[in-house]
Design an enzyme around this catalytic site. Structure first.
Site, PDB file in Angstrom:
ATOM      1  N   HIS A  17       0.850  -1.200   0.000  1.00  0.00           N
ATOM      2  CA  HIS A  17       0.000   0.000   0.000  1.00  0.00           C
ATOM      3  C   HIS A  17       0.879   1.241   0.000  1.00  0.00           C
ATOM      4  O   HIS A  17       1.181   1.831   1.044  1.00  0.00           O
ATOM      5  CB  HIS A  17      -0.935   0.008   1.211  1.00  0.00           C
ATOM      6  CG  HIS A  17      -2.066   0.988   1.059  1.00  0.00           C
ATOM      7  ND1 HIS A  17      -3.381   0.597   1.043  1.00  0.00           N
ATOM      8  CD2 HIS A  17      -2.079   2.331   0.902  1.00  0.00           C
ATOM      9  CE1 HIS A  17      -4.152   1.649   0.881  1.00  0.00           C
ATOM     10  NE2 HIS A  17      -3.381   2.726   0.796  1.00  0.00           N
ATOM     11  N   HIS A  19       1.235   4.781  -2.547  1.00  0.00           N
ATOM     12  CA  HIS A  19       0.777   5.532  -3.714  1.00  0.00           C
ATOM     13  C   HIS A  19       1.947   6.221  -4.403  1.00  0.00           C
ATOM     14  O   HIS A  19       2.873   6.702  -3.750  1.00  0.00           O
ATOM     15  CB  HIS A  19      -0.264   6.567  -3.299  1.00  0.00           C
ATOM     16  CG  HIS A  19      -1.542   5.960  -2.828  1.00  0.00           C
ATOM     17  ND1 HIS A  19      -2.548   5.577  -3.685  1.00  0.00           N
ATOM     18  CD2 HIS A  19      -1.980   5.652  -1.578  1.00  0.00           C
ATOM     19  CE1 HIS A  19      -3.552   5.073  -2.993  1.00  0.00           C
ATOM     20  NE2 HIS A  19      -3.228   5.096  -1.711  1.00  0.00           N
ATOM     21  N   HIS A 204      -9.750   0.494  -2.080  1.00  0.00           N
ATOM     22  CA  HIS A 204      -9.779   1.100  -0.749  1.00  0.00           C
ATOM     23  C   HIS A 204     -11.177   0.975  -0.161  1.00  0.00           C
ATOM     24  O   HIS A 204     -12.170   1.178  -0.865  1.00  0.00           O
ATOM     25  CB  HIS A 204      -9.434   2.591  -0.821  1.00  0.00           C
ATOM     26  CG  HIS A 204      -7.996   2.896  -1.047  1.00  0.00           C
ATOM     27  ND1 HIS A 204      -7.244   2.303  -2.038  1.00  0.00           N
ATOM     28  CD2 HIS A 204      -7.157   3.762  -0.409  1.00  0.00           C
ATOM     29  CE1 HIS A 204      -6.010   2.802  -2.000  1.00  0.00           C
ATOM     30  NE2 HIS A 204      -5.933   3.676  -1.022  1.00  0.00           N
ATOM     31  N   GLU A 207     -11.698   2.997   5.878  1.00  0.00           N
ATOM     32  CA  GLU A 207     -10.885   3.924   6.675  1.00  0.00           C
ATOM     33  C   GLU A 207     -11.733   5.140   7.041  1.00  0.00           C
ATOM     34  O   GLU A 207     -12.073   5.350   8.192  1.00  0.00           O
ATOM     35  CB  GLU A 207      -9.614   4.370   5.948  1.00  0.00           C
ATOM     36  CG  GLU A 207      -8.747   5.244   6.871  1.00  0.00           C
ATOM     37  CD  GLU A 207      -7.491   5.799   6.229  1.00  0.00           C
ATOM     38  OE1 GLU A 207      -6.475   5.903   6.941  1.00  0.00           O
ATOM     39  OE2 GLU A 207      -7.523   6.154   5.037  1.00  0.00           O
ATOM     40  N   ASP A 285       1.169   4.001   2.859  1.00  0.00           N
ATOM     41  CA  ASP A 285       0.146   4.812   2.211  1.00  0.00           C
ATOM     42  C   ASP A 285       0.769   6.004   1.483  1.00  0.00           C
ATOM     43  O   ASP A 285       1.084   5.908   0.303  1.00  0.00           O
ATOM     44  CB  ASP A 285      -0.902   5.244   3.239  1.00  0.00           C
ATOM     45  CG  ASP A 285      -2.230   5.642   2.622  1.00  0.00           C
ATOM     46  OD1 ASP A 285      -2.338   5.625   1.380  1.00  0.00           O
ATOM     47  OD2 ASP A 285      -3.162   5.960   3.368  1.00  0.00           O
ATOM     48  N   ASP A 286       0.926   7.127   2.165  1.00  0.00           N
ATOM     49  CA  ASP A 286       1.466   8.353   1.559  1.00  0.00           C
ATOM     50  C   ASP A 286       2.504   8.975   2.487  1.00  0.00           C
ATOM     51  O   ASP A 286       2.213   9.945   3.212  1.00  0.00           O
ATOM     52  CB  ASP A 286       0.343   9.366   1.307  1.00  0.00           C
ATOM     53  CG  ASP A 286      -0.682   8.875   0.311  1.00  0.00           C
ATOM     54  OD1 ASP A 286      -0.310   8.646  -0.844  1.00  0.00           O
ATOM     55  OD2 ASP A 286      -1.858   8.718   0.700  1.00  0.00           O
TER      56      ASP A 286
END
Length: 350
Positions: A17, A19, A204, A207, A285-286
């Site tokens: 995961h 991006h 996704h 969340e 994630d980011d």
């Protein structure tokens, strides 16, 4: 918690995961902005990482505005290749041996001649960095909930043409952005196209929205993995479905806390997921916006939840088993996890 612990940087793992835009180093964003004569928001120049919240529309808007600003500095092929290369380098430094980087080529297509060239640049650089090692890089093509479901079908057909299970191929099809937008069921035809090509379903869900949306994703998109999925714990029947259907959850604690889903890292319900036998793959994630990378998620599991090395190895195995790497690659990485666990413990914390 034991006082003698093995190095988490040395623990072999997969990263499922991450991006494309969000993987960028903040220094790279600043370099590319200078290169193209673009101005960045203050939060990306001197107040990093930014303070974010997904509790309300205003908080999410700020996150999206910063994300869009970072994405806007990517203007040519060299920029795109740099992002893939640096993501692989950063993952390698943290023990990640298999990376599935998620990209929506739509944003970059105008600068490089279209959707197909944009994706092929990412894939070509993924093959190049994988050949150099040690981290193998594959690609997940992700549609956006903010665009029309017909756009998702076009991306699914593009992804299908590059499907595979090796580095430098497309291994999955995802659905990202604010899960409060649109109706997930409208994207079902795109996921059928991807599934027909053998791509993993990795949307996704769970969340910003709760267990009810996890159930919607399970019903309509037949996921192999769920990006996040953490809030499945809010409904025992949904959580049981996740376990029974062997859906891997890509849990990103740093993201959960930064966006206000949980108050602090110690309240992320990771232990509950492990208790019921859910397969979990930790992800960053980011990192650009959340300020934490893959290894930080394992550190949190150790320090905030008291997980011992056996449990941490279980998380690493979950990431590998949940990946779309070839069977031979998965066997090799799982053997490396066993070797890590069999290695002598250091005399002090590592």
């Amino acid at each position: 918690m034991p006082g003698r612990t093995r190095s988490l940087l040395a623990l072999p793992k997969a990263h499922l995961h991450l991006h494309f835009t969000g993987s960028m180093r903040v220094d790279t964003v600043r370099d590319l902005a200078d290169k193209h004569g673009l101005r960045l928001p203050h939060a990306l120049t001197s107040q990093w990482p930014p303070r974010l919240s997904g509790h309300d529309e205003r908080g999410w808007f700020r996150f999206q505005r910063l994300y869009d600003a970072a994405r806007a500095v990517v203007r040519d092929e060299a920029d795109m290749r740099r992002i893939v290369r640096e993501a692989a380098q950063d993952d390698a430094a943290e023990g990640s041996r298999w990376l599935e980087i998620q990209v929506d080529p739509t944003s970059y297509a105008p600068f490089v001649g279209g959707l197909t060239p944009a994706l092929e640049i990412v894939l070509d650089e993924a093959r190049s960095v994988s050949a150099a090692g040690p981290t193998q890089v594959a690609v997940v093509v992700a549609a956006s909930r903010m665009r029309h479901p017909l756009d998702a079908r076009a991306l699914a057909r593009l992804a299908a043409r590059h499907a595979g299970d090796s580095a430098g191929t497309v291994v999955g099809f995802g659905l990202s952005n604010d899960e409060r937008r649109g109706w997930t069921g409208d994207f079902e035809p795109a996921f059928r196209i991807a599934a027909k090509a053998g791509l993993a379903s990795v949307p996704h869900a769970g969340e910003l929205l709760g267990a009810d949306h996890v159930a919607v994703a399970l019903d309509h998109l037949l996921p192999d993995r769920l990006g996040h999925g953490i809030r499945a714990v809010e409904d025992e029947s949904v959580l049981a479905r996740v376990v029974d259907e062997q859906v891997t959850l890509e849990v990103c604690p740093g993201s959960n806390v930064a966006l206000g889903v949980y108050e602090h890292l110690g309240t992320v319900p990771l232990p509950r997921l492990l208790q019921v036998g859910a397969r979990v793959a930790l992800g960053a994630d980011d990192p650009l916006l959340f300020g934490s990378r893959l290894a930080d998620q394992y550190v949190s599991a150790r320090l905030d939840h008291g997980l011992d090395d056996d449990a941490l190895a279980l998380l690493a195995r979950g990431s590998i088993e949940g990946s779309v790497a070839s069977p031979s690659t998965r066997r090799q990485l799982l053997a490396e996890v066993d070797a890590w666990l069999d290695s002598p413990e250091p005399p002090t914390d590592a």
